[in-house]
Design an enzyme around this catalytic site. Structure first.
Site, PDB file in Angstrom:
ATOM      1  N   SER A   1     -76.739 -62.189  15.609  1.00 17.80           N
ATOM      2  CA  SER A   1     -76.825 -62.416  17.054  1.00 17.80           C
ATOM      3  C   SER A   1     -77.966 -63.350  17.440  1.00 17.80           C
ATOM      4  CB  SER A   1     -77.040 -61.069  17.749  1.00 17.80           C
ATOM      5  OG  SER A   1     -77.421 -61.247  19.084  1.00 17.80           O
TER       6      SER A   1
ATOM      7  N   TYR B   1     -82.374 -53.415  19.406  1.00 14.99           N
ATOM      8  CA  TYR B   1     -81.097 -54.011  18.972  1.00 14.99           C
ATOM      9  C   TYR B   1     -81.357 -55.258  18.122  1.00 14.99           C
ATOM     10  CZ  TYR B   1     -76.855 -56.872  19.268  1.00 14.99           C
ATOM     11  OH  TYR B   1     -75.773 -57.666  18.957  1.00 14.99           O
TER      12      TYR B   1
ATOM     13  N   GLU C   1     -79.732 -62.841  19.849  1.00 16.00           N
ATOM     14  CA  GLU C   1     -80.831 -61.970  20.282  1.00 16.00           C
ATOM     15  C   GLU C   1     -81.969 -61.965  19.261  1.00 16.00           C
ATOM     16  OE1 GLU C   1     -81.480 -59.645  23.116  1.00 16.00           O
ATOM     17  OE2 GLU C   1     -80.288 -61.303  23.864  1.00 16.00           O
TER      18      GLU C   1
HETATM   19  P1  NAP Z   1     -68.352 -54.189  21.275  1.00 14.33           P
HETATM   20  O1  NAP Z   1     -67.243 -54.577  22.205  1.00 14.33           O
HETATM   21  O2  NAP Z   1     -69.468 -53.348  21.787  1.00 14.33           O
HETATM   22  O3  NAP Z   1     -67.654 -53.452  20.022  1.00 14.33           O
HETATM   23  C1  NAP Z   1     -68.417 -52.695  19.115  1.00 14.33           C
HETATM   24  C2  NAP Z   1     -67.474 -52.016  18.137  1.00 14.33           C
HETATM   25  O4  NAP Z   1     -68.251 -51.242  17.200  1.00 14.33           O
HETATM   26  C3  NAP Z   1     -66.475 -51.039  18.769  1.00 14.33           C
HETATM   27  O5  NAP Z   1     -65.241 -51.160  18.123  1.00 14.33           O
HETATM   28  C4  NAP Z   1     -67.087 -49.683  18.451  1.00 14.33           C
HETATM   29  O6  NAP Z   1     -66.158 -48.627  18.396  1.00 14.33           O
HETATM   30  C5  NAP Z   1     -67.650 -49.976  17.063  1.00 14.33           C
HETATM   31  N1  NAP Z   1     -68.623 -48.986  16.619  1.00 14.33           N
HETATM   32  C6  NAP Z   1     -69.759 -48.594  17.233  1.00 14.33           C
HETATM   33  N2  NAP Z   1     -70.387 -47.655  16.513  1.00 14.33           N
HETATM   34  C7  NAP Z   1     -69.647 -47.430  15.405  1.00 14.33           C
HETATM   35  C8  NAP Z   1     -69.760 -46.579  14.292  1.00 14.33           C
HETATM   36  N3  NAP Z   1     -70.786 -45.731  14.162  1.00 14.33           N
HETATM   37  N4  NAP Z   1     -68.796 -46.629  13.321  1.00 14.33           N
HETATM   38  C9  NAP Z   1     -67.741 -47.461  13.450  1.00 14.33           C
HETATM   39  N5  NAP Z   1     -67.563 -48.282  14.497  1.00 14.33           N
HETATM   40  C10 NAP Z   1     -68.505 -48.272  15.471  1.00 14.33           C
HETATM   41  O7  NAP Z   1     -69.017 -55.487  20.628  1.00 14.33           O
HETATM   42  P2  NAP Z   1     -68.471 -57.014  20.589  1.00 14.33           P
HETATM   43  O8  NAP Z   1     -68.923 -57.714  21.815  1.00 14.33           O
HETATM   44  O9  NAP Z   1     -67.050 -57.020  20.199  1.00 14.33           O
HETATM   45  O10 NAP Z   1     -69.358 -57.603  19.407  1.00 14.33           O
HETATM   46  C11 NAP Z   1     -68.935 -57.495  18.048  1.00 14.33           C
HETATM   47  C12 NAP Z   1     -70.152 -57.601  17.140  1.00 14.33           C
HETATM   48  O11 NAP Z   1     -70.812 -58.852  17.350  1.00 14.33           O
HETATM   49  C13 NAP Z   1     -71.221 -56.546  17.376  1.00 14.33           C
HETATM   50  O12 NAP Z   1     -71.803 -56.253  16.125  1.00 14.33           O
HETATM   51  C14 NAP Z   1     -72.229 -57.231  18.265  1.00 14.33           C
HETATM   52  O13 NAP Z   1     -73.495 -56.646  18.128  1.00 14.33           O
HETATM   53  C15 NAP Z   1     -72.160 -58.643  17.709  1.00 14.33           C
HETATM   54  N6  NAP Z   1     -72.470 -59.725  18.627  1.00 14.33           N
HETATM   55  C16 NAP Z   1     -71.844 -59.789  19.834  1.00 14.33           C
HETATM   56  C17 NAP Z   1     -72.094 -60.865  20.667  1.00 14.33           C
HETATM   57  C18 NAP Z   1     -71.402 -60.999  21.995  1.00 14.33           C
HETATM   58  O14 NAP Z   1     -71.868 -61.780  22.826  1.00 14.33           O
HETATM   59  N7  NAP Z   1     -70.285 -60.309  22.213  1.00 14.33           N
HETATM   60  C19 NAP Z   1     -72.992 -61.882  20.265  1.00 14.33           C
HETATM   61  C20 NAP Z   1     -73.591 -61.774  19.007  1.00 14.33           C
HETATM   62  C21 NAP Z   1     -73.317 -60.705  18.181  1.00 14.33           C
HETATM   63  P3  NAP Z   1     -65.764 -47.766  19.717  1.00 14.33           P
HETATM   64  O15 NAP Z   1     -64.625 -48.507  20.365  1.00 14.33           O
HETATM   65  O16 NAP Z   1     -65.353 -46.454  19.127  1.00 14.33           O
HETATM   66  O17 NAP Z   1     -66.977 -47.689  20.590  1.00 14.33           O
HETATM   67  O1  F7E Z   2     -77.307 -59.490  29.496  1.00 15.92           O
HETATM   68  C1  F7E Z   2     -79.409 -60.058  32.470  1.00 15.92           C
HETATM   69  C2  F7E Z   2     -80.024 -59.330  31.290  1.00 15.92           C
HETATM   70  O2  F7E Z   2     -76.215 -57.377  28.754  1.00 15.92           O
HETATM   71  C3  F7E Z   2     -77.464 -60.881  29.673  1.00 15.92           C
HETATM   72  C4  F7E Z   2     -74.668 -58.608  23.682  1.00 15.92           C
HETATM   73  O3  F7E Z   2     -73.322 -58.960  23.386  1.00 15.92           O
HETATM   74  O4  F7E Z   2     -75.306 -60.899  23.834  1.00 15.92           O
HETATM   75  C5  F7E Z   2     -75.289 -59.678  24.541  1.00 15.92           C
HETATM   76  O5  F7E Z   2     -76.606 -59.276  24.882  1.00 15.92           O
HETATM   77  C6  F7E Z   2     -78.644 -61.162  30.591  1.00 15.92           C
HETATM   78  C7  F7E Z   2     -79.927 -60.408  30.223  1.00 15.92           C
HETATM   79  O6  F7E Z   2     -76.111 -59.455  27.303  1.00 15.92           O
HETATM   80  C8  F7E Z   2     -77.981 -57.522  34.637  1.00 15.92           C
HETATM   81  O7  F7E Z   2     -81.347 -58.893  31.599  1.00 15.92           O
HETATM   82  C9  F7E Z   2     -79.288 -59.245  34.842  1.00 15.92           C
HETATM   83  O8  F7E Z   2     -81.012 -61.287  30.342  1.00 15.92           O
HETATM   84  O9  F7E Z   2     -74.786 -59.377  29.329  1.00 15.92           O
HETATM   85  P1  F7E Z   2     -76.036 -58.852  28.759  1.00 15.92           P
HETATM   86  P2  F7E Z   2     -77.314 -59.654  26.251  1.00 15.92           P
HETATM   87  O10 F7E Z   2     -78.403 -58.687  26.480  1.00 15.92           O
HETATM   88  O11 F7E Z   2     -77.679 -61.102  26.270  1.00 15.92           O
HETATM   89  C10 F7E Z   2     -76.049 -60.886  22.601  1.00 15.92           C
HETATM   90  C11 F7E Z   2     -75.925 -62.245  21.970  1.00 15.92           C
HETATM   91  C12 F7E Z   2     -75.677 -59.757  21.729  1.00 15.92           C
HETATM   92  O12 F7E Z   2     -75.743 -59.858  20.506  1.00 15.92           O
HETATM   93  C13 F7E Z   2     -75.435 -58.438  22.374  1.00 15.92           C
HETATM   94  O13 F7E Z   2     -74.672 -57.576  21.530  1.00 15.92           O
HETATM   95  O14 F7E Z   2     -78.297 -60.735  31.910  1.00 15.92           O
HETATM   96  N1  F7E Z   2     -78.937 -59.162  33.535  1.00 15.92           N
HETATM   97  N2  F7E Z   2     -78.727 -58.244  35.539  1.00 15.92           N
HETATM   98  C14 F7E Z   2     -78.128 -58.120  33.379  1.00 15.92           C
HETATM   99  N3  F7E Z   2     -77.509 -57.636  32.294  1.00 15.92           N
HETATM  100  C15 F7E Z   2     -76.714 -56.550  32.440  1.00 15.92           C
HETATM  101  N4  F7E Z   2     -76.055 -56.062  31.364  1.00 15.92           N
HETATM  102  N5  F7E Z   2     -76.571 -55.931  33.663  1.00 15.92           N
HETATM  103  C16 F7E Z   2     -77.183 -56.377  34.794  1.00 15.92           C
HETATM  104  O15 F7E Z   2     -77.037 -55.801  35.868  1.00 15.92           O
END
Ligand code: NAP
Ligand code: F7E
Length: 325
Positions: free
Chosen positions: A127, A151, A129
């Site tokens: 990520s 995280y 992050e």
């Molecule tokens: P998500 O929608 O939160 O999906 C997370 C998945 O992990 C769900 O299927 C969840 O199952 C499963 N999970 C959680 N705990 C588990 C456990 N103990 N054992 C087995 N499965 C478990 O996340 P996403 O947005 O699709 O992201 C996919 C991956 O990419 C994650 O690792 C995330 O951290 C990473 N990532 C995401 C982003 C982004 O912007 N979306 C960016 C960079 C990296 P349940 O349905 O049962 O909860």
């Molecule tokens: O926040 C600001 C918040 O929760 C984005 C995950 O997929 O991407 C995701 O992490 C920004 C932050 O995503 C609200 O403070 C303002 O600056 O949508 P977010 P994230 O934290 O960037 C990375 C790449 C991952 O890997 C993670 O799994 O938006 N923000 N107001 C808010 N955020 C939320 N959630 N809610 C608010 O009300």
């Protein structure tokens, strides 16, 4: 027929990746954890119309024995580790669980693959992050990391374990450093979906205001449907490696929000409320990715603009809310 195992198949990326792989003729198997509401956790696969095309297997990232059994029985060609506690804000409230699943969970999957199917190609969902308090204005594979949340620290451990298993055991283990990517299947707790759902509710007269935290934060947002293609491409390369996947454009939460309000013909300032209670203990102020390596080596580029994606998400939320009324 190639066999793929996806952990996190019930999440946003898992669903889009399963759809992509099915389209390429793969047999797709997804790890699903036990829940008392099994009828609800396949909602994304249903939305994409693929729920009957994937095989679900019971297991949990915290349970190495379940992962070993699954990898031994299945003998997958490709393993995508997408499962995680993925919500940054929750990671301050549940730091140990986040470490156990998002961090050590990856080591469990790597161990299961190393022991039971060491020639499988492995993908780790790293990520942006991990860059946290950014050390360079444009982040690439060589930018130093500075995690700002439990995280991000857990993801950094998983990232380095992936690199380490590649270097120590010669495993084909790749890490995709993906910047934020969204879609109509995004969890409602993340800011883009909170905004598109909130704006749709205001448009339909169900609510009047949208409360957000730090709207000055800047993110490089792409579409999940585009980003899962990069995951697949990484595992098709002769050599495993790490890649940044991003759009190269960064926008404030405020301006992303404005796109959603304008799409509905609403004035943002009439409805948006900034609530300091929603601020985070430590913030990642700015993310902007340089995906030049992914473009050069994988031929990958983001295809969907932020405007197109936010409009697609607002329209999906308008339909969803209208259908449920
Ligand atoms: P998500 O929608 O939160 O999906 C997370 C998945 O992990 C769900 O299927 C969840 O199952 C499963 N999970 C959680 N705990 C588990 C456990 N103990 N054992 C087995 N499965 C478990 O996340 P996403 O947005 O699709 O992201 C996919 C991956 O990419 C994650 O690792 C995330 O951290 C990473 N990532 C995401 C982003 C982004 O912007 N979306 C960016 C960079 C990296 P349940 O349905 O049962 O909860
Ligand atoms: O926040 C600001 C918040 O929760 C984005 C995950 O997929 O991407 C995701 O992490 C920004 C932050 O995503 C609200 O403070 C303002 O600056 O949508 P977010 P994230 O934290 O960037 C990375 C790449 C991952 O890997 C993670 O799994 O938006 N923000 N107001 C808010 N955020 C939320 N959630 N809610 C608010 O009300």
């Amino acid at each position: 027929m190639k066999k793929a195992l996806i952990t996190g198949i019930t999440g946003q990326d898992g669903a889009y990746l399963a759809q992509l792989l099915l389209g390429k003729g793969y047999a797709v198997h997804g790890l699903v954890r036990r829940s008392s509401t099994t009828d609800m956790n396949d909602v994304r696969l249903r939305w994409l119309g693929i729920v009957d095309d994937v095989q679900m297997v019971d297991g949990d990232l915290a349970d190495l024995s379940s992962l070993m059994r699954i990898v031994r029985d299945l003998q997958p060609d490709e393993v995508y580790n997408l499962a995680a506690q993925s919500f940054v804000k929750t990671s301050w409230q549940q730091p140990l669980l986040t470490g156990a699943i998002t961090g050590l969970g990856c080591a469990n999957v790597l161990e299961a693959v190393r022991i039971e199917k060491p020639d499988a190609h492995f993908y780790q969902a790293s990520s942006s992050e991990m860059y946290g308090l950014i050390q360079e204005p444009l982040q690439s594979e060589t930018t130093p990391f500075y995690p700002r949340s439990p995280y991000a620290a857990a993801k950094l451990y998983a990232h380095w374990m992936t690199v380490n298993y590649r270097e120590s055991f010669g495993m084909h283990a790749s890490s995709g450093i993906l910047f934020n990517h969204e879609s109509p299947l995004r969890g409602i707790e993340f800011v883009t979906r909170k905004v598109t759902d909130g704006v749709a509710r205001i448009k339909l007269g169900v609510s009047r205001e949208l409360r957000l935290g730090n709207i000055d934060a800047k993110r490089d947002w792409g579409h999940a449907r585009d980003y899962v293609k990069a995951m697949w491409l990484m595992l098709q390369q002769e050599r495993a490696d790490d890649y940044v996947v991003a759009t190269g454009r960064t926008v404030t939460v405020r301006d992303m929000c404005r796109i959603a309000f304008e799409h509905c013909g609403l004035a943002m300032d009439d409805h948006l409320v900034v609530d300091p209670a929603l601020f985070r203990p430590a913030e990642v102020d700015l993310l902007l990715g340089n995906a030049a390596k992914a473009k050069a080596r994988l031929g990958w580029e983001a295809e969907t603009s932020l405007e197109e994606m936010i409009q697609e998400m607002v329209d999906a939320d308008l339909n969803r809310i209208s259908a449920n009324r």
